[in-house]
Design an enzyme around this catalytic site. Structure first.
Site, PDB file in Angstrom:
ATOM      1  CG  ASP A   7     -25.946  -0.824  -2.777  1.00 15.31           C
ATOM      2  OD1 ASP A   7     -25.192   0.147  -2.599  1.00 15.31           O
ATOM      3  OD2 ASP A   7     -26.371  -1.516  -1.829  1.00 15.31           O
ATOM      4  CB  SER A   8     -21.572  -1.905  -2.094  1.00 13.92           C
ATOM      5  OG  SER A   8     -22.502  -1.659  -1.056  1.00 13.92           O
ATOM      6  CB  CYS A  70     -24.088   2.691  -3.921  1.00 11.72           C
ATOM      7  SG  CYS A  70     -22.717   2.507  -2.763  1.00 11.72           S
ATOM      8  CD  GLU A 162     -24.654  -6.623   1.687  1.00 13.06           C
ATOM      9  OE1 GLU A 162     -24.348  -7.647   1.075  1.00 13.06           O
ATOM     10  OE2 GLU A 162     -25.462  -5.783   1.243  1.00 13.06           O
ATOM     11  CB  CYS A 194     -26.103   4.293   3.813  1.00 10.52           C
ATOM     12  SG  CYS A 194     -25.723   2.570   3.413  1.00 10.52           S
ATOM     13  CG  HIS A 196     -26.974  -1.495   2.896  1.00 11.66           C
ATOM     14  ND1 HIS A 196     -26.292  -1.040   1.797  1.00 11.66           N
ATOM     15  CD2 HIS A 196     -26.773  -2.844   2.937  1.00 11.66           C
ATOM     16  CE1 HIS A 196     -25.682  -2.069   1.201  1.00 11.66           C
ATOM     17  NE2 HIS A 196     -25.965  -3.171   1.868  1.00 11.66           N
TER      18      HIS A 196
HETATM   19  N1  DGL Z   1     -25.726   1.102   0.139  1.00 10.53           N
HETATM   20  C1  DGL Z   1     -24.401   1.681   0.148  1.00 10.53           C
HETATM   21  C2  DGL Z   1     -24.514   3.201   0.325  1.00 10.53           C
HETATM   22  O1  DGL Z   1     -25.562   3.742   0.045  1.00 10.53           O
HETATM   23  C3  DGL Z   1     -23.597   0.955   1.155  1.00 10.53           C
HETATM   24  C4  DGL Z   1     -22.129   1.231   1.084  1.00 10.53           C
HETATM   25  C5  DGL Z   1     -21.248   0.162   1.636  1.00 10.53           C
HETATM   26  O2  DGL Z   1     -21.132  -0.880   0.989  1.00 10.53           O
HETATM   27  O3  DGL Z   1     -20.627   0.403   2.686  1.00 10.53           O
HETATM   28  O4  DGL Z   1     -23.596   3.879   0.721  1.00 10.53           O
END
Ligand code: DGL
Length: 279
Positions: A7-8, A70, A162, A194, A196
């Site tokens: 993931d990011s 992600c 974050e 997403c 997150h």
């Molecule tokens: N968890 C990522 C997703 O599902 C987050 C993306 C981001 O870094 O903006 O899209």
């Protein structure tokens, strides 16, 4: 043996948690690109090269199979990676399809023509890049007809999570739900598009009300990974230990991850193959 989960940043931990509960004997290598999150405000080329860089590092860590936990990377990069970049002995899977199969009441791999499904009005909450890609609507159109999707790009929410600023995150969820309701007053279902966002699932549910069924990915991805590994046991790779890698500050990321998963998580610094990409 190890499977990569990418993931990011911290959001993919929601998926990691579910897959490691479902498959306790499989080691997982988690890679969070925290130094370069959020991805959701980047353009598709940028998301593509960052995702390829992270994926290469998981291959180096002994993973033959990588899950893009992600949605932004799944929406903006996965198809391009699958078409021209992934070597023959490796696999990269996204997180969209299990969710859409659940929404459209399909079994894994049911490729029959699109048909009418129970839900008609669906709210999609996702990052600006995922919303712009229209990948969710495209995948849905392969499977269902007559579903009206209203998408809400949740600007700022990934940054707040974050940063561990849960007060700001809650305020943003409520204001994005209000904005969605102005466009679609009575959604029947809501997609947390997403990884997150499940960290804020209670707030989404509270703001949407009990009548709205909220779909999130973690358990759906875990079931579909278990099914995939049963059919492709050779894809578990050569790595033997679970690890948590980050491009960010390992102490800070470990602290937030431990707080989110309520168990101790210790991240180590990832070595990027392309140091010039550390931005
Ligand atoms: N968890 C990522 C997703 O599902 C987050 C993306 C981001 O870094 O903006 O899209």
């Amino acid at each position: 043996m190890a499977v990569g989960v990418f993931d990011s940043g911290l959001g993919g931990l929601t998926v990691l948690d579910a897959v490691s509960r479902r498959l306790p004997d499989v080691p997982f290598v988690y890679f969070g690109d925290n130094a370069r999150a959020p991805y959701g405000v980047r353009d598709p080329d940028d998301v593509y090269r960052l995702t390829c860089d992270a994926t290469e590092q998981m291959w180096d860590a002994g993973c033959d199979l990588v899950i893009l936990a992600c949605n932004t990377a799944s929406a903006a990069a996965l198809r391009r990676m699958q078409e021209s970049w992934i070597p023959e002995n490796k696999r990269v899977l996204g997180v969209f399809v299990p969710l859409i199969e659940a929404l459209t009441e399909r079994q894994w791999g049911d490729n029959s023509p699109p048909r009418q499904v129970a839900v008609q009005d669906v709210a999609l909450f996702a990052t600006p890049a995922t919303v712009r890609s229209r990948a969710f609507q495209r995948e849905l159109a392969f499977r269902a007809i007559g579903v009206d999707v209203e998408a809400q790009a949740c600007g700022g929410l990934v940054d707040a999570i974050e940063d561990g600023d849960m007060i700001l995150a809650e305020a943003l969820v409520r204001s994005h739900v209000d904005a969605l309701r102005r466009k679609m007053p009575e959604p029947e279902a809501a997609i947390l598009g997403c990884t997150h966002y499940p960290l804020m699932q209670k707030v989404f549910q509270d703001a949407l009300g009990d009548n709205v069924k909220v779909f999130s990915q973690a358990n759906l991805v875990a079931d579909s990974l278990a099914d995939y590994l049963m059919r492709h046991p050779q894809m578990v790779g050569t790595g033997t230990e679970s690890r948590f890698l980050t491009t960010g500050d390992p102490d800070r990321v470990s602290r937030h991850a431990t707080q989110f998963l309520r168990r101790q998580i210790v991240f180590e610094a990832a070595q990027t193959r392309h140091p010039d990409m550390r931005k």
